[in-house]
Design a protein around this motif. Structure first.
Motif: not given
Length: 266
Positions: A176-181, A252-257
């Protein structure tokens, strides 16, 4: 007064032109021995690339790219799993970090013969070499493990506490937290791993038992002192690595802009 900022494509173009100019100058300055030129001029290298043609290069590069791709997938998958295990079982932190350092520091020349004996080469011409795949996977582990751990450990402590207060386990915190960060750090590590995997595959081919690939034709060009072909192979390897690097960066820019400093949807 607003500071002038040069576009990225312009700085890249200037850098490429400068490198070619220095290369051309070196080809003039470095003395030749008879017909052998250690530093051939850019036109001579380009002529060799055109003369050899795609029919010579693609069958070899396709094998090495396949080896690098397989090794890239498995090496990064193992690295990400190991990094995740550290967050679930903290006592594994020292062990996994030591493993990452070992994969980075181990001398390839020493373990190359062992890899050949254990894994062997390609079964038939054109098949990926197990040894090359192994070295491609080995080459990406350190970068991905370190990058993933740095990102996973940089998660907001307040968000982790909220998950813990509501009864969430370490695994829930990870999802919930670490993967997103950690996503920007992981994507950067995966991007850097692209040229590392390609280089690892080429090094794996150097140990033999493979008939096709960048390694064998590079060795053949070195033995025959065909410097224009050696330089041409160097350029093609650089282009392949840059293309792979750019593709992963674009993903990477598409997934995490937000990792590139841009806003989603802009």
């Amino acid at each position: 007064m607003r500071a002038f900022r040069m576009p990225g494509w312009a700085s890249s173009l200037i850098g490429a032109v400068a490198i070619i100019a220095v290369w051309w100058l070196a080809s003039i300055i470095v003395p030749t021995t008879g017909t052998y030129a250690p530093v051939p001029s850019p036109p001579a290298v380009l002529e060799t690339l055109v003369t050899d043609g795609i029919g010579f290069y693609w069958p070899n590069f396709s094998v090495t790219i396949a080896e690098a791709g397989i090794g890239y997938f498995w090496g990064n998958l193992i690295a990400l799993i190991l990094a995740a295990l550290v967050l679930i079982f903290p006592f594994l932190d020292g062990v996994i970090n030591q493993f990452a350092v070992i994969t980075y520091c181990v001398p390839i020349v020493a373990i190359g013969p062992l890899a050949i004996v254990i894994l062997g080469g390609a079964k038939t011409a054109g098949d990926p070499s197990a040894t090359a795949v192994f070295f491609a996977a080995l080459s990406v582990m350190f970068t991905t493990i370190v990058g993933a751990l740095l990102g996973l450990k940089a998660a907001d402590k307040a968000a982790l506490d909220v998950v813990a207060v509501y009864g969430g386990s370490r695994l829930t915190q990870l999802r919930k937290v670490r993967l997103i960060a950690a996503l920007p750090s992981i994507l950067n590590a995966l991007q850097i791993a692209v040229p590392a995997a390609f280089l690892g595959a080429i090094l794996g081919e150097y140990f033999g038992k493979i008939e096709r690939g960048v390694g064998p034709i590079l060795v053949a060009a070195q033995v025959s002192l065909n410097s224009p072909r050696v330089w041409g192979l160097f350029l093609l390897c650089a282009i392949v690595a840059i293309i792979g690097f750019a593709i992963v960066g674009l993903i990477g820019r598409v997934i995490a802009p937000w990792s590139a400093g841009t806003k989603a949807g802009v």
